[in-house]
Motif scaffolding. Structure first.
Motif: not given
Length: 202
Positions: A46-52, A114-118
């Motif tokens: 799966p692709v690892q996406r950066k947080p928003l 991604s749609m997640r916030v750090e």
């Protein structure tokens, strides 16, 4: 009573499932997953996406406001009516939908986020507050600054009014001077052969 349906035709209109066939498929799938050859793994990790993260640019919604534009069907997308997104290569017709688009899941994925916030730590929050205290935002002011600005603005308005009055007085003086220059002395006018400009008819 004779049967009207020909032999071998199923008229119940219900689907029949072969349990043995589906059991065999399930067993095959379980064997593949056990071997690590499932279809999802065959596609790759799966692709690892950066947080928003927050935008580092200003969204321009008003530069083309009130302007007229000729739109042709053969024009490239970037020159068509509406708001063009260069990341997704699409045109959105109004500003509300454009904001929804650039804040949406599809656009953020195209940017690699991604749609997640750090989640920020306490130290990061403190550092951010310190940074904002040092970098005082231009245009921010206290009540005292506000009073000073109001007084300054009133003084400037009074100065503008005074200058306008002076300009009017100067114009009146200039107009009076021009009228004096155009009036001729009657003796000089008579010497030059000018009489009065009144009609000689009685």
């Amino acid at each position: 009573m004779a049967d009207n349906n020909p032999a071998g035709v199923d008229n119940t209109f219900r689907r029949k499932f072969d349990r043995e066939e589906y059991l065999e498929r399930a067993r095959e799938r379980e064997r593949e997953e056990a071997d690590g050859r499932s279809k999802s793994k065959a596609k790759g990790p799966p692709v690892q996406r950066k947080p928003l993260k927050h935008r580092d640019y200003v969204v321009d919604l008003e530069s083309r406001l009130g302007k007229t534009q000729v739109v042709t069907p053969i024009a490239p997308l970037s020159q068509q009516a509406g708001y063009y997104c260069s990341v997704c290569e699409c045109v959105v017709k109004d500003s509300a939908n454009y904001l929804d688009h650039i804040n949406g899941k599809k656009h953020q994925r195209a940017l690699g986020m991604s749609m997640r916030v750090e989640r920020a730590s306490l130290d990061q929050v403190r550092e951010r507050f310190e940074l904002l205290k040092k970098r005082k935002v231009p245009g921010s002011f206290s009540e005292q600054d506000l009073d000073e600005r109001i007084i300054k603005q009133q003084e400037e308005e009074e100065e503008r009014r005074r200058q306008r009055r002076e300009k009017k007085k100067e114009k009146k003086k200039e107009k009076a001077a021009v009228e004096e220059e155009t009036e001729m002395d009657p003796d000089i006018a008579a010497m030059m052969g000018f009489g009065s400009f009144h009609s000689s008819k009685k």
